[in-house]
Enzyme design. Sequence first.
Site, PDB file in Angstrom:
ATOM      1  N   ASN A 139      40.588   9.653 -30.166  1.00 23.95           N
ATOM      2  CA  ASN A 139      39.671   9.187 -31.212  1.00 23.95           C
ATOM      3  C   ASN A 139      38.317   9.874 -31.026  1.00 23.95           C
ATOM      4  OD1 ASN A 139      38.889   7.766 -33.444  1.00 23.95           O
ATOM      5  ND2 ASN A 139      38.597   5.819 -32.366  1.00 23.95           N
ATOM      6  N   LYS A 146      31.205  -5.474 -26.641  1.00 24.33           N
ATOM      7  CA  LYS A 146      32.218  -5.045 -27.608  1.00 24.33           C
ATOM      8  C   LYS A 146      33.144  -6.224 -27.895  1.00 24.33           C
ATOM      9  CE  LYS A 146      35.243  -1.362 -29.005  1.00 24.33           C
ATOM     10  NZ  LYS A 146      35.567   0.040 -28.947  1.00 24.33           N
ATOM     11  N   GLY A 155      33.809  -0.896 -36.044  1.00 23.78           N
ATOM     12  CA  GLY A 155      34.929   0.036 -36.103  1.00 23.78           C
ATOM     13  C   GLY A 155      36.104  -0.662 -36.718  1.00 23.78           C
ATOM     14  N   ARG A 156      37.251   0.000 -36.615  1.00 23.89           N
ATOM     15  CA  ARG A 156      38.451  -0.604 -37.205  1.00 23.89           C
ATOM     16  C   ARG A 156      38.903  -1.823 -36.429  1.00 23.89           C
ATOM     17  NH1 ARG A 156      42.322   3.879 -36.445  1.00 23.89           N
ATOM     18  NH2 ARG A 156      40.717   4.369 -34.933  1.00 23.89           N
ATOM     19  N   PHE A 168      33.623  -4.920 -33.276  1.00 23.33           N
ATOM     20  CA  PHE A 168      32.226  -4.569 -33.495  1.00 23.33           C
ATOM     21  C   PHE A 168      31.456  -4.653 -32.184  1.00 23.33           C
ATOM     22  CE2 PHE A 168      33.172  -8.904 -34.645  1.00 23.33           C
ATOM     23  CZ  PHE A 168      32.220  -9.647 -33.966  1.00 23.33           C
TER      24      PHE A 168
HETATM   25  N1  LIG Z   1      27.262   0.995 -25.668  1.00 23.91           N
HETATM   26  C1  LIG Z   1      26.801   1.208 -26.910  1.00 23.91           C
HETATM   27  N2  LIG Z   1      25.479   1.221 -27.140  1.00 23.91           N
HETATM   28  C2  LIG Z   1      24.994   1.436 -28.385  1.00 23.91           C
HETATM   29  N3  LIG Z   1      25.783   1.648 -29.479  1.00 23.91           N
HETATM   30  C3  LIG Z   1      27.114   1.645 -29.313  1.00 23.91           C
HETATM   31  C4  LIG Z   1      27.700   1.429 -28.022  1.00 23.91           C
HETATM   32  N4  LIG Z   1      29.035   1.504 -28.146  1.00 23.91           N
HETATM   33  C5  LIG Z   1      29.284   1.740 -29.449  1.00 23.91           C
HETATM   34  N5  LIG Z   1      28.152   1.826 -30.163  1.00 23.91           N
HETATM   35  C6  LIG Z   1      28.035   2.059 -31.618  1.00 23.91           C
HETATM   36  O1  LIG Z   1      29.033   1.291 -32.271  1.00 23.91           O
HETATM   37  C7  LIG Z   1      29.932   2.140 -33.006  1.00 23.91           C
HETATM   38  C8  LIG Z   1      31.339   1.579 -32.959  1.00 23.91           C
HETATM   39  O2  LIG Z   1      31.767   1.495 -31.597  1.00 23.91           O
HETATM   40  P1  LIG Z   1      33.254   1.791 -31.145  1.00 23.91           P
HETATM   41  O3  LIG Z   1      33.621   3.162 -31.589  1.00 23.91           O
HETATM   42  O4  LIG Z   1      33.404   1.505 -29.707  1.00 23.91           O
HETATM   43  O5  LIG Z   1      34.043   0.723 -32.038  1.00 23.91           O
HETATM   44  P2  LIG Z   1      35.548   0.803 -32.550  1.00 23.91           P
HETATM   45  O6  LIG Z   1      35.832  -0.477 -33.239  1.00 23.91           O
HETATM   46  O7  LIG Z   1      36.444   1.132 -31.420  1.00 23.91           O
HETATM   47  O8  LIG Z   1      35.488   1.999 -33.586  1.00 23.91           O
HETATM   48  P3  LIG Z   1      36.660   2.952 -34.138  1.00 23.91           P
HETATM   49  O9  LIG Z   1      36.849   2.592 -35.559  1.00 23.91           O
HETATM   50  O10 LIG Z   1      36.090   4.333 -33.971  1.00 23.91           O
HETATM   51  O11 LIG Z   1      37.857   2.756 -33.288  1.00 23.91           O
HETATM   52  C9  LIG Z   1      29.765   3.519 -32.383  1.00 23.91           C
HETATM   53  O12 LIG Z   1      29.978   4.532 -33.321  1.00 23.91           O
HETATM   54  C10 LIG Z   1      28.315   3.516 -31.923  1.00 23.91           C
HETATM   55  O13 LIG Z   1      27.467   3.955 -32.956  1.00 23.91           O
END
Ligand SMILES: Nc1ncnc2c1ncn2[C@@H]1O[C@H](COP(=O)(O)OP(=O)(O)OP(=O)(O)O)[C@@H](O)[C@H]1O
Length: 476
Positions: free
Chosen positions: A254, A158, A138-139, A142
Amino acid sequence: MTPERTREVFQMFNGKPTRRKSESGHHHRMVLNQLQNHPPRNSTQSPQRQPRLSESSAEFPNAPGSALRRNSTETHVFANRTHIHRDINVPACSNEDERVSTTRRNSLFVKRGSVTMEPIKKVDLEEVYTVNKQLGTGRFGFIKLAEHKQSKQRIAIKFFPRPQTKQADFVREYNYSFFLSPHQNIIDTYEGMFQSSDDTAFFFVQEFCPRASLREAVEATNQAGIGEANTKKVFAAVLSAIEFMHDENLVHRNLKAENILIFDANDYSKVKVTDFGLTRKVDTTVKYLEYVNNYHAAELCDTVVNEKLVVNKSTDIWALGIIFFYCMKGKFPWQKASIMCKPYWEWEQWLKRKNPALPKKFNPFSEKALKLFKKSLTPRFKDRWSAKDMRKCLAKEKLLKSVKRPDEDYYVMIDTATKSNRQSAASTSAGGENQEAGGPPQTEQGKRKSTLQQWISTTLTAMAEISEQVVSARDD
Ligand SMILES: Nc1ncnc2c1ncn2[C@@H]1O[C@H](COP(=O)(O)OP(=O)(O)OP(=O)(O)O)[C@@H](O)[C@H]1O
């Protein structure tokens, strides 16, 4: 940290005396009791424990698997889990752990999330986990699939790269994720904030979703959409989660198909919302970020970078309207909710009654579904529905117009013809009984209409007979 020190820190960031533990515990129980399908929990139960107990048997290869064993040896199972959970920072179950868990949840009340009650622990990743493939990016960071070495449980980690990520942002996201975890339609975040021993990233641990995000599920349909029944299932789950957040005065901010995780292989029976990185309290002032996506409400698309915005629940409602369309049609209604984007402009013109023609892409939807669109995808954000209104509509109403078979018109014509033939035969044999019996006298226009109907029905009957003869001749 001593209890006195803890209170001081709360006061510092809250500007008001902190809740006593018993009060916050009570508040938390009340919140949990509001959760749909969650029976009230007694005071000794950790809110996270109950769902996890039932879910985790499938995930723990070593845990007792059968429901019978689980029920009859619950204490024993708990004891085992406690051991496993403590190591991977899943809230455990002893009274002592229960207290820790409640205290941690209080940290939500630390306003800016810049100070944490618990330290961020340094962890040697390789020692504790086997980190595998990347699940998503994501932004802000990962997500990676990993295995907890000791328990062999698969989990998702995360990561928030340092130094790009501010500690306050990491702490805030962890706090919201952890606080909201007890809801059955919100991803489970296990207790604990960490940073890698080489200082390259902060991280926290979540349950692993073995299937896909809603985005992937819809993309797999090749622009057909997941259908009305599945959309209803997804929305029952998502709206339950969002209603819970909104009741807590929190806005997700979001919501998108990527942040809705589907856990089961084919029936959409387990769906959870994730990614609380942008979650904020209602009425918080935030700065607008530079990027616009398909899910952004009209008021966001009109905003310039760094402009200040006040957080409002209605932005989630707009995003849900877009996700609803996306599930049903397999594509987005528009790229950007701006009048510079033609598909959106057409929708807005219809909404404002400046153009009577409904944009074609909305044609398959029922009146009730159109109402849902009008009450979510409206630029007048005060007119938008609440999550509860949306949930009621989606649970009760039919969302698509009934679809006619291509040959349906033909059968309707034949049926009408047969009925009308029968009627005219009956009225002839009754010798105009209708009028004699005091039925309404036929006007000139009415007579012409019935003559025309008779002619049509005779013609249709003849056509039907001819086509039947053709079919039987062909079959012979
Ligand atoms: N618990 C999980 N199990 C499996 N896949 C996951 C899980 N959490 C997230 N993902 C995958 O990872 C991707 C990115 O996760 P997440 O949205 O939490 O990251 P982010 O950096 O906050 O993204 P954003 O740019 O939307 O803010 C999700 O779209 C999903 O496909």
